[in-house]
Design a protein around this motif. Sequence first.
Motif, mmCIF file in Angstrom:
data_model
loop_
_atom_site.group_PDB
_atom_site.id
_atom_site.type_symbol
_atom_site.label_atom_id
_atom_site.label_comp_id
_atom_site.label_asym_id
_atom_site.label_seq_id
_atom_site.Cartn_x
_atom_site.Cartn_y
_atom_site.Cartn_z
ATOM 1 N N CYS A 1 0.800 -1.228 0.000
ATOM 2 C CA CYS A 1 0.000 0.000 0.000
ATOM 3 C C CYS A 1 0.829 1.272 0.000
ATOM 4 C CB CYS A 1 -0.918 0.013 1.225
ATOM 5 S SG CYS A 1 0.038 0.083 2.774
ATOM 6 N N SER B 1 2.741 2.143 2.790
ATOM 7 C CA SER B 1 3.004 2.632 4.151
ATOM 8 C C SER B 1 4.265 2.011 4.747
ATOM 9 C CB SER B 1 1.804 2.341 5.069
ATOM 10 O OG SER B 1 2.036 1.169 5.821
ATOM 11 N N CYS C 1 3.570 -1.110 7.010
ATOM 12 C CA CYS C 1 3.404 -2.403 6.328
ATOM 13 C C CYS C 1 4.773 -2.930 5.864
ATOM 14 C CB CYS C 1 2.455 -2.254 5.142
ATOM 15 S SG CYS C 1 0.753 -1.970 5.681
ATOM 16 N N CYS D 1 -3.010 -4.694 -0.433
ATOM 17 C CA CYS D 1 -1.720 -4.763 0.272
ATOM 18 C C CYS D 1 -1.642 -6.076 1.044
ATOM 19 C CB CYS D 1 -1.583 -3.576 1.224
ATOM 20 S SG CYS D 1 -0.120 -3.648 2.292
ATOM 21 N N SER E 1 -0.022 -6.747 3.548
ATOM 22 C CA SER E 1 0.098 -6.564 4.990
ATOM 23 C C SER E 1 -1.191 -6.058 5.623
ATOM 24 C CB SER E 1 1.252 -5.603 5.287
ATOM 25 O OG SER E 1 1.284 -5.278 6.653
ATOM 26 N N CYS E 2 -1.728 -4.943 5.122
ATOM 27 C CA CYS E 2 -2.907 -4.341 5.766
ATOM 28 C C CYS E 2 -4.186 -4.562 4.998
ATOM 29 C CB CYS E 2 -2.689 -2.845 5.986
ATOM 30 S SG CYS E 2 -2.670 -1.888 4.453
HETATM 31 ZN ZN LIG Z 1 -0.462 -1.860 3.765
#
Ligand SMILES: [Zn+2]
Lengths: 481, 481
Positions: B434, B436, B439, B464, B466-467
């Motif tokens: 994403c 960030s 992440c 993403c 991760s998130c």
């Molecule tokens: Zn993310």
Amino acid sequence: MSNGNENFVREITPQSQDYSQWYLDVIKKAELVDYAPVKGCMVIRPYGYAIWENMKLGLDRRIKETGHENAYFPLFIPESLLQKEADHVEGFAPEVAWVTKGGQEELSEKLAIRPTSEAMIGEMYSKWIQSWRDLPVLINQWANVVRWEKSTRPFLRTSEFLWQEGHTAHRTEEGAEEETLKMLDVYRDFVENDMAIPVLKGLKTEKEKFAGALRTYCIEALMSDGRALQAGTSHNLGQHFAEVFDITFLDQDDERKYVWQTSWGVSTRLLGALIMVHGDDRGLQIPPKVAPNQIVMVPIMPKNKQELVKEESQKLYDELKKDFRVKLDDREEQTPGWKFNEWEMRGVPIRLEIGPKDIEKEQVVLVRRDNGEKIFVKRDKLHDKLEEVLADIQDSMYNRAKEYLEDNTRVAKDMDELSSIIEEHKGMVKAHWCGSGNCEEHVKDETKATIRLIPFNPNTGEDCISCGKGDSKEVVFARAY
Amino acid sequence: MSNGNENFVREITPQSQDYSQWYLDVIKKAELVDYAPVKGCMVIRPYGYAIWENMKLGLDRRIKETGHENAYFPLFIPESLLQKEADHVEGFAPEVAWVTKGGQEELSEKLAIRPTSEAMIGEMYSKWIQSWRDLPVLINQWANVVRWEKSTRPFLRTSEFLWQEGHTAHRTEEGAEEETLKMLDVYRDFVENDMAIPVLKGLKTEKEKFAGALRTYCIEALMSDGRALQAGTSHNLGQHFAEVFDITFLDQDDERKYVWQTSWGVSTRLLGALIMVHGDDRGLQIPPKVAPNQIVMVPIMPKNKQELVKEESQKLYDELKKDFRVKLDDREEQTPGWKFNEWEMRGVPIRLEIGPKDIEKEQVVLVRRDNGEKIFVKRDKLHDKLEEVLADIQDSMYNRAKEYLEDNTRVAKDMDELSSIIEEHKGMVKAHWCGSGNCEEHVKDETKATIRLIPFNPNTGEDCISCGKGDSKEVVFARAY
Ligand SMILES: [Zn+2]
Ligand SMILES: [Zn+2]
């Protein structure tokens, strides 16, 4: 990065008025060097560095042709290592820069920034050399070195400078001596043939030899103000470092022996010699073999013919750049006259002018930097003519410097004569010397002249000019940079 | 400087057994590097340095062809200068070596050994640049730099290393961005064509960018153990340094403006990549374009034919050395078999064997290091054949590495998949992110993989890993050196 100032070139102080200021002016105006915001350090600007690059090419080729390989050793030398050879540390300690902190931590042992690499290389050679089959070891390094100098001068004496240092190890004493003399002659050949600077070759006195060496040989050049400059040194290190760093080998006779070593170096100091041997009141003069631009083209562009001249110049440039280091200066914001001065000041050996009439006549105007001669050359003869003139400029520059050296090498029968020659002319002065350090020191105190070298087969028989001792050797004295 | 030990070559640990030890063994046995008696510093031995010299030639040519000039800036940077750019000092301060003593005196201001030269060069550019006519300034430097590292590894991470650093100043933002990308592509071209190492190109994340830069671009290569290695970086510095060092120019519109800057560099680290991309259990493999010896000649000398074979080999060697970097190994104390192993271990692309029968048949035996292929070549066809085979080896080495890179570039849909791919195969893994820092950090904590780069035209649209945020960009993750 020119400043667009029409008076630019006129700001060079004449040699006769203040030689030292002339030197600094030339270096500044020709954009060879600028002062760095660190005491005693220089920035070598692109034009200066381009000369150094050409010098490196010529010398590196010779170093490799004589069987040496390049390598790279660390910048840092631990204090304990530097201290192993007593004469060596005594010679260099006063001018060492010390690293005492790495990141946030205080180092447990200070690190010297290399002033020269005998100690580091000795340590490595003791690991690498085991058998007579490993010898000779013939290694060279191109590197920066640091010697903390109190009073500095661009190229001649700076806290950091660039150089090459050769370090070799041999099986026999004769092998080391042969190498020492071979590399001295490589230096002579390079300096005389590529840089057009004639030199004297010889041996340094005990007082002037490298700290830790058995014998130091040198080449010495004469600057146009009459002062000598040491242009390169080659040291026979004997077994001093081998004993200290325990560099031994098993010989064919099954005995373990110490190696015999040499080291030799030249530095960016040579750029100072180039400026002072060849420069004049108009600025630099660079020998064609090391000139960043051997030829500069200046198109003469009246407004109504601008396109034609630009086009023809570009065509010629594309042709010439295959075989020569050529620069086309077709900036429109500067006049041809300004450019003539600018490139003369920067020491470009040949200027080519090309205008509408030249194009019509299928010719160019060739102007030599060394003697100002102006030659009209037909386009179809240009390539050959350029090669011929570049070779002739290279030779002429050497010959003129050689003549100057000969004219300024005088003989002194006694101390008074030496003093008055040095006072009046400077230059190289041959005089007899008994070999004692006291006499050497005495002459220096009286005249500020030092013994530059002891020639290889010195004349003998006359009395020492200092103490009068008979059957002394004729050596060369001069005031030196 | 071989040690004459018949078991020499067998001492290399297999890659599959311990890749890291294999790397150290190769470096040691091939005499590329030795450890110096200074923490974290390396000696680059002649064979290693000869590869670096060939690399320098190829890269320096490209740097000059794109209009840059070389120069040299001081090793020392005063503390106050280094501290001017806040991000820059924060990034480098922890790994700076400090000089606090010059000769016998304590310095009033500490001097950093350059970890990189933006600060020094910024200071000089502010003096040199006045007008839009002075732009662009396109300067490169070949130099040593020091970064005080806690854990080191020859070539990959050493306290002192060699590199080139380009530093340019431009009139416009577009000019700087164009330069940044141009030099990134010069690196790609050099690394792919001369070193036969395929790379990915892209942008670094904010977290991974150069301290003080606006944006950092990079090329990334994949080692044969599946770990990535950053092979070169090109930074768009924006106006950060210009503002801090006050580098301004009077533009055509008579307004005073800050310049836009770039910097870019590659280092001796690339030698680590060369070893790990091309090496195998028998040792090094060096691409012909950068190999110190492209060809090694091993004469087969039965006692009764020794003179004949020596003479013929020497003749052939004298012929070949005009056009190739060739080595004749006619040592009598080693067997041909030992020499075969030795030169394979040192990665010489082609071996030529020449024995009495070959002389009779007017042929030589050509053996390829890359695939072991053995070819009998008639003497009158040899020159062309060598050119052909060297070109083919260069291509084959690149293609094999390219295939490996492709085979080891995988796609992960989610975190679990990323983890298991990294765990099982390592390699490059494409996954969506994403943007960030959290992440990025999270993935690193989970997998030890970092974002190597954001491709130029990344795929988008997926979540993403991760998130789970939608419409994220596909970036490249890997565990890296
Ligand atoms: Zn993310
Ligand atoms: Zn005396």
